[in-house]
Design an enzyme around this catalytic site. Structure first.
Site, PDB file in Angstrom:
ATOM      1  CE1 TYR A 118      10.260  34.535  26.706  1.00  0.00           C
ATOM      2  CE2 TYR A 118      12.351  35.257  27.164  1.00  0.00           C
ATOM      3  CZ  TYR A 118      11.262  34.449  27.263  1.00  0.00           C
ATOM      4  OH  TYR A 118      11.596  33.221  27.934  1.00  0.00           O
ATOM      5  CB  THR A 142       4.839  29.747  33.139  1.00  0.00           C
ATOM      6  OG1 THR A 142       4.356  29.663  31.975  1.00  0.00           O
ATOM      7  CG2 THR A 142       5.534  31.004  33.128  1.00  0.00           C
ATOM      8  NE  ARG A 194       9.692  26.564  32.880  1.00  0.00           N
ATOM      9  CZ  ARG A 194       8.907  27.038  31.803  1.00  0.00           C
ATOM     10  NH1 ARG A 194       7.642  26.924  31.741  1.00  0.00           N
ATOM     11  NH2 ARG A 194       9.428  28.144  31.018  1.00  0.00           N
ATOM     12  CD  GLU A 222      10.052  30.810  20.246  1.00  0.00           C
ATOM     13  OE1 GLU A 222      10.263  29.427  20.494  1.00  0.00           O
ATOM     14  OE2 GLU A 222       9.040  31.308  20.891  1.00  0.00           O
ATOM     15  CG  HIS A 230      11.557  29.563  25.797  1.00  0.00           C
ATOM     16  ND1 HIS A 230      10.423  30.260  25.571  1.00  0.00           N
ATOM     17  CD2 HIS A 230      11.922  29.341  24.280  1.00  0.00           C
ATOM     18  CE1 HIS A 230       9.981  30.369  24.358  1.00  0.00           C
ATOM     19  NE2 HIS A 230      10.850  29.647  23.774  1.00  0.00           N
ATOM     20  NE  ARG A 260       4.525  25.867  26.416  1.00  0.00           N
ATOM     21  CZ  ARG A 260       4.621  27.170  26.863  1.00  0.00           C
ATOM     22  NH1 ARG A 260       5.836  27.787  26.640  1.00  0.00           N
ATOM     23  NH2 ARG A 260       3.616  27.776  27.303  1.00  0.00           N
ATOM     24  CG  ASN A 279      10.747  30.165  34.276  1.00  0.00           C
ATOM     25  OD1 ASN A 279      11.755  30.679  33.667  1.00  0.00           O
ATOM     26  ND2 ASN A 279       9.507  30.177  33.770  1.00  0.00           N
ATOM     27  CE  LYS A 319      13.298  31.132  30.435  1.00  0.00           C
ATOM     28  NZ  LYS A 319      12.035  31.433  31.114  1.00  0.00           N
ATOM     29  CG  PHE A 337       6.981  39.813  33.739  1.00  0.00           C
ATOM     30  CD1 PHE A 337       7.675  39.232  32.793  1.00  0.00           C
ATOM     31  CD2 PHE A 337       5.478  39.577  33.924  1.00  0.00           C
ATOM     32  CE1 PHE A 337       6.780  38.160  31.812  1.00  0.00           C
ATOM     33  CE2 PHE A 337       4.815  38.706  32.885  1.00  0.00           C
ATOM     34  CZ  PHE A 337       5.612  38.209  31.708  1.00  0.00           C
TER      35      PHE A 337
HETATM   36  P1  RTP Z   1       8.865  30.792  28.532  1.00  0.00           P
HETATM   37  O1  RTP Z   1       8.565  31.819  27.111  1.00  0.00           O
HETATM   38  O2  RTP Z   1      10.073  31.153  28.988  1.00  0.00           O
HETATM   39  O3  RTP Z   1       8.985  29.351  27.996  1.00  0.00           O
HETATM   40  O4  RTP Z   1       7.760  30.980  29.343  1.00  0.00           O
HETATM   41  P2  RTP Z   1       6.020  30.458  29.174  1.00  0.00           P
HETATM   42  O5  RTP Z   1       5.681  30.557  27.773  1.00  0.00           O
HETATM   43  O6  RTP Z   1       5.931  29.357  30.122  1.00  0.00           O
HETATM   44  O7  RTP Z   1       5.417  32.003  29.758  1.00  0.00           O
HETATM   45  P3  RTP Z   1       5.371  33.257  29.343  1.00  0.00           P
HETATM   46  O8  RTP Z   1       4.074  33.860  29.933  1.00  0.00           O
HETATM   47  O9  RTP Z   1       5.514  33.607  28.018  1.00  0.00           O
HETATM   48  O10 RTP Z   1       6.452  34.253  30.276  1.00  0.00           O
HETATM   49  C1  RTP Z   1       7.852  34.178  29.708  1.00  0.00           C
HETATM   50  C2  RTP Z   1       8.847  34.084  30.836  1.00  0.00           C
HETATM   51  O11 RTP Z   1       8.632  35.330  31.818  1.00  0.00           O
HETATM   52  C3  RTP Z   1       8.895  35.057  32.839  1.00  0.00           C
HETATM   53  N1  RTP Z   1       7.795  35.737  33.791  1.00  0.00           N
HETATM   54  N2  RTP Z   1       7.805  36.157  34.842  1.00  0.00           N
HETATM   55  N3  RTP Z   1       7.295  37.697  37.222  1.00  0.00           N
HETATM   56  C4  RTP Z   1       6.432  37.155  36.489  1.00  0.00           C
HETATM   57  O12 RTP Z   1       5.240  37.153  36.958  1.00  0.00           O
HETATM   58  C5  RTP Z   1       6.805  36.562  35.359  1.00  0.00           C
HETATM   59  N4  RTP Z   1       5.689  36.064  34.610  1.00  0.00           N
HETATM   60  C6  RTP Z   1       6.499  35.248  33.584  1.00  0.00           C
HETATM   61  C7  RTP Z   1       9.246  33.746  33.033  1.00  0.00           C
HETATM   62  O13 RTP Z   1      10.687  33.482  33.026  1.00  0.00           O
HETATM   63  C8  RTP Z   1       8.415  33.146  31.909  1.00  0.00           C
HETATM   64  O14 RTP Z   1       9.193  31.695  31.692  1.00  0.00           O
END
Ligand code: RTP
Length: 147
Positions: free
Chosen positions: A49, A91, A102, A126, A115, A85, A112, A9, A57
């Protein structure tokens, strides 16, 4: 062979962590089959996304993710999605184990650094979204220069 989409990122790129993250995937034994630095449009990132568009968020996430170039990559190897992962870690950096990317390298969920695809199906979508031009097919056909 299974492939996963891994993206460093904007904060990871700006902090100079591309080499560190690439090194971990190379050292693990995965094969790099696509890589580019690109500054995505808002529309492109919203599509990436799309499953999160109802989250509170979401707007902040899109602003963050379009704030600078990302390093888009495809890594290949047995179990690349699940293992990728695991290598990224949870996350929430506060819940990421030490030894994960991370867990070792960041503090904020909103910054973070990386991805990784969460399923083979997502990975295929993707990879097509980020590499519509196709990816590099290569074999280590000669090991003459590997000592
Ligand atoms: P990613 O897609 O980035 O690998 O992340 P992930 O599956 O681990 O988590 P996901 O729930 O899909 O969230 C995507 C990204 O959104 C941001 N986030 N911010 N402010 C918050 O509470 C919050 N929660 C998620 C993070 O950058 C997360 O990686």
């Amino acid at each position: 062979m299974e492939r996963t989409y891994i993206m460093i990122k904007p904060d990871g790129v700006q902090r100079g962590l591309i080499g560190e993250i690439v090194k971990r995937f190379e050292s693990k034994g995965f094969k790099l089959v696509a890589m580019k630095l690109t500054k995505p449009s808002k529309e492109h990132m919203e599509e990436h996304y799309v499953d999160l568009k109802e989250k509170k968020f979401f707007a902040g996430l899109i602003e963050y993710m379009t704030s600078g170039p990302v390093c888009a990559m495809v890594w290949e190897g047995k179990g690349a999605v699940v293992t990728g992962r695991k290598m990224l870690g949870a996350t929430m950096p506060s819940e990421s184990d030490p030894g994960t990317i991370r867990g070792d390298l960041c503090i904020e969920v909103g910054r973070n650094i990386c991805h990784g695809s969460d399923s083979v199906d997502s990975a295929n979508k993707e990879i097509a979204h980020w590499f519509p031009e196709g990816i590099c097919e290569w074999e280590s056909c000669s090991k003459a220069w590997i000592y």
